[in-house]
Design a protein around this motif. Structure first.
Motif, PDB file in Angstrom:
ATOM      1  N   GLY A 165      68.399  23.621   2.958  1.00 17.22           N
ATOM      2  CA  GLY A 165      67.468  23.100   2.087  1.00 17.22           C
ATOM      3  C   GLY A 165      65.985  23.423   2.489  1.00 17.22           C
ATOM      4  N   ALA A 166      65.636  24.184   3.231  1.00 19.43           N
ATOM      5  CA  ALA A 166      64.450  24.819   3.735  1.00 19.43           C
ATOM      6  C   ALA A 166      64.573  26.032   4.047  1.00 19.43           C
ATOM      7  CB  ALA A 166      64.145  24.115   5.365  1.00 19.43           C
ATOM      8  N   ALA A 167      63.266  26.611   3.884  1.00 16.77           N
ATOM      9  CA  ALA A 167      63.040  28.119   4.127  1.00 16.77           C
ATOM     10  C   ALA A 167      63.282  28.527   5.420  1.00 16.77           C
ATOM     11  CB  ALA A 167      61.664  28.441   3.509  1.00 16.77           C
ATOM     12  N   ILE A 168      63.360  29.634   5.975  1.00 16.23           N
ATOM     13  CA  ILE A 168      63.373  30.216   7.144  1.00 16.23           C
ATOM     14  C   ILE A 168      62.534  31.317   7.440  1.00 16.23           C
ATOM     15  CG2 ILE A 168      64.961  31.345   9.075  1.00 16.23           C
ATOM     16  CD1 ILE A 168      67.507  30.674   7.343  1.00 16.23           C
ATOM     17  N   VAL A 169      61.742  31.271   8.345  1.00 12.81           N
ATOM     18  CA  VAL A 169      60.499  31.985   8.985  1.00 12.81           C
ATOM     19  C   VAL A 169      60.922  32.901   9.840  1.00 12.81           C
ATOM     20  CG1 VAL A 169      57.983  32.287   9.693  1.00 12.81           C
ATOM     21  CG2 VAL A 169      58.515  30.558   8.022  1.00 12.81           C
ATOM     22  N   TYR A 170      60.730  34.340   9.707  1.00 15.59           N
ATOM     23  CA  TYR A 170      60.993  35.296  10.512  1.00 15.59           C
ATOM     24  C   TYR A 170      59.869  35.891  11.248  1.00 15.59           C
ATOM     25  CZ  TYR A 170      65.785  34.791   8.450  1.00 15.59           C
ATOM     26  OH  TYR A 170      66.901  34.332   8.309  1.00 15.59           O
ATOM     27  N   ARG A 198      59.605  35.249   5.359  1.00 18.97           N
ATOM     28  CA  ARG A 198      60.223  34.172   4.669  1.00 18.97           C
ATOM     29  C   ARG A 198      61.315  34.498   3.908  1.00 18.97           C
ATOM     30  NH1 ARG A 198      56.261  29.949   2.822  1.00 18.97           N
ATOM     31  NH2 ARG A 198      55.938  31.409   1.008  1.00 18.97           N
ATOM     32  N   GLY A 199      62.635  33.847   4.266  1.00 21.01           N
ATOM     33  CA  GLY A 199      63.824  33.980   3.536  1.00 21.01           C
ATOM     34  C   GLY A 199      64.175  32.562   2.960  1.00 21.01           C
ATOM     35  N   SER A 200      65.131  32.746   2.064  1.00 23.86           N
ATOM     36  CA  SER A 200      65.714  31.551   1.414  1.00 23.86           C
ATOM     37  C   SER A 200      67.154  31.649   1.885  1.00 23.86           C
ATOM     38  CB  SER A 200      65.676  31.473  -0.018  1.00 23.86           C
ATOM     39  OG  SER A 200      65.997  32.738  -0.789  1.00 23.86           O
ATOM     40  N   LEU A 229      54.674  37.267   4.522  1.00 20.91           N
ATOM     41  CA  LEU A 229      53.721  36.310   4.655  1.00 20.91           C
ATOM     42  C   LEU A 229      52.295  36.725   5.335  1.00 20.91           C
ATOM     43  CD1 LEU A 229      55.859  33.203   5.887  1.00 20.91           C
ATOM     44  CD2 LEU A 229      55.080  33.766   3.471  1.00 20.91           C
ATOM     45  N   GLU A 230      52.460  37.684   6.441  1.00 20.47           N
ATOM     46  CA  GLU A 230      51.599  38.308   7.280  1.00 20.47           C
ATOM     47  C   GLU A 230      52.112  39.391   7.842  1.00 20.47           C
ATOM     48  OE1 GLU A 230      48.779  39.344   8.257  1.00 20.47           O
ATOM     49  OE2 GLU A 230      47.855  37.466   7.862  1.00 20.47           O
ATOM     50  N   GLN A 231      51.264  40.201   8.705  1.00 20.78           N
ATOM     51  CA  GLN A 231      52.045  41.262   9.495  1.00 20.78           C
ATOM     52  C   GLN A 231      53.055  40.756  10.347  1.00 20.78           C
ATOM     53  OE1 GLN A 231      49.159  43.629  11.702  1.00 20.78           O
ATOM     54  NE2 GLN A 231      48.689  44.716  10.040  1.00 20.78           N
ATOM     55  N   ALA A 253      67.519  38.709   9.700  1.00 20.53           N
ATOM     56  CA  ALA A 253      66.606  38.793  10.860  1.00 20.53           C
ATOM     57  C   ALA A 253      66.546  40.636  11.000  1.00 20.53           C
ATOM     58  CB  ALA A 253      67.200  38.326  11.943  1.00 20.53           C
ATOM     59  N   MET A 254      67.762  41.254  10.794  1.00 21.49           N
ATOM     60  CA  MET A 254      67.640  42.606  10.903  1.00 21.49           C
ATOM     61  C   MET A 254      66.811  43.211   9.805  1.00 21.49           C
ATOM     62  SD  MET A 254      69.024  45.111  12.141  1.00 21.49           S
ATOM     63  CE  MET A 254      70.361  44.706  13.085  1.00 21.49           C
ATOM     64  N   VAL A 255      66.664  42.408   8.400  1.00 16.25           N
ATOM     65  CA  VAL A 255      65.803  42.944   7.543  1.00 16.25           C
ATOM     66  C   VAL A 255      64.381  42.852   8.028  1.00 16.25           C
ATOM     67  CG1 VAL A 255      64.913  42.839   5.141  1.00 16.25           C
ATOM     68  CG2 VAL A 255      67.160  42.810   5.432  1.00 16.25           C
ATOM     69  N   ALA A 256      63.979  41.765   8.741  1.00 18.96           N
ATOM     70  CA  ALA A 256      62.590  41.395   9.136  1.00 18.96           C
ATOM     71  C   ALA A 256      62.296  42.532  10.170  1.00 18.96           C
ATOM     72  CB  ALA A 256      62.547  40.083   9.795  1.00 18.96           C
ATOM     73  N   ALA A 257      63.076  42.916  11.364  1.00 13.95           N
ATOM     74  CA  ALA A 257      62.972  43.895  12.313  1.00 13.95           C
ATOM     75  C   ALA A 257      62.722  45.159  11.607  1.00 13.95           C
ATOM     76  CB  ALA A 257      63.975  43.814  13.278  1.00 13.95           C
ATOM     77  N   THR A 258      63.445  45.526  10.764  1.00 18.07           N
ATOM     78  CA  THR A 258      63.613  47.012  10.191  1.00 18.07           C
ATOM     79  C   THR A 258      62.132  47.202   9.255  1.00 18.07           C
ATOM     80  OG1 THR A 258      65.816  46.852   9.933  1.00 18.07           O
ATOM     81  CG2 THR A 258      64.651  48.450   8.531  1.00 18.07           C
TER      82      THR A 258
END
Length: 296
Positions: free
Chosen positions: A75-80, A27-29, A21-23, A47-52
């Motif tokens: 039912g909702a997206a997760i923002v990391y 966002r994940g489903s 979404l930005e630096q 979360a591991m993917v986001a950090a990596t």
């Protein structure tokens, strides 16, 4: 034609392929595995993917420590949201917040390390039957169908839900009709289809898979399971250390035990070995194991 296993693995890879979404914001489903909330391993893996994705590729994750703060809404997206805590010459550290509806549901610190030589030692892998000799969880669930009427109706769908990980217990435990036994188990696991040759991805998939079976080990001495009437289970925290490179689409032995349980919390530990007997990862988790009402 791709097999069902290929479809399940591709779906898992799609879950782990987060939208940027930005630096340092992704966002994940979610996928419904039949529980009441998002599967903890999914949130930890994402979360591991986001950090990596915020770390130099020369650095690989060597540990993560996470807390599950609130149930995830399927039912909702997760923002990391990733915070760059430190970039050193040999270590890098990231903090990740998984957010839904404006509130954190999971918080993680992950550490990354460049490859180095050093002292090496390890515990020996348990001497157990190989995966080729064992039935999978999918096959065992079909054999347990006669006990399905004992499971709360709200959880019955979870019994037959297949996942991307092939799991083969050395000594099967019928979660629909649990017996009392020592608080230890050994489960072979691997992805049901080949994965890309990307070590960072294999570590994210193992993060996902490491949440299966672990907390249940703390229930073995009590003859109850997630499906027992009135049982409430949830991961509280999860810690994982990677010791060397591995392939999660090849068989790994997950050797688990539970040193103790108290105050409606169970502690479980795991060592993960490859087929050559090399220790590739270690896991510790504490979770809620609350009996809200006594079985009739």
């Amino acid at each position: 034609m791709p097999s069902e296993g290929h479809h399940l693995v591709q779906d898992l890879l799609d879950q782990l392929d987060l939208e940027a979404l930005e630096q340092r914001l992704f966002r994940g489903s979610s996928r419904d595995l039949g529980g009441k909330s998002v599967f903890g391993g999914q949130v930890a893996g994402q979360a591991m993917v986001a950090a990596t994705r915020t770390v130099d590729p020369a650095f690989l994750a060597h540990s993560m420590h996470g807390y599950f703060l609130r149930p995830g809404d399927m039912g909702a997206a997760i923002v990391y949201e990733v915070d760059n805590i430190r970039d050193g010459r040999s270590f890098a550290t990231r903090r990740v917040q998984a957010i839904q509806h404006g509130r954190p549901i999971f918080s993680m610190l992950a550490s990354f390390h460049v490859e180095e030589s050093g002292y090496t030692h390890q515990m020996s892998m348990p001497d157990v039957a190989g995966p080729e000799e064992l039935a999978s969880h999918d096959e065992l669930r079909h054999a347990w169908v006669d006990a399905l009427d004992r499971v709360p109706e709200s959880l019955r769908e979870a019994v037959g839900r297949e996942v991307a990980i092939d799991m083969r217990p050395v000594r099967p435990w019928n979660m629909l009709d649990p017996d009392k036994r020592e608080a230890e188990q050994h489960v072979w696991l691997r992805a049901k289809a080949p994965l890309p040759d990307d070590q960072a991805l294999h570590r994210a998939v193992l993060t996902y898979a490491s949440d299966f079976n672990l907390l249940a080990t703390s229930l073995f001495p009590h003859g109850v399971s997630f499906f027992s009437p009135g049982m409430q289970m949830a991961s509280i925290d999860h810690a994982l250390w990677f010791h060397r490179e591995f392939a999660v689409d090849d068989w790994l032995l997950y050797s688990m035990d539970s040193p103790g349980a108290q105050d409606a919390r169970g502690l479980a530990r795991g060592l993960i070995f490859n087929r050559a007997g090399e220790l590739v990862a270690s896991v510790v988790q504490e979770g809620l194991i609350r009996q809200r009402e006594q079985p009739r």
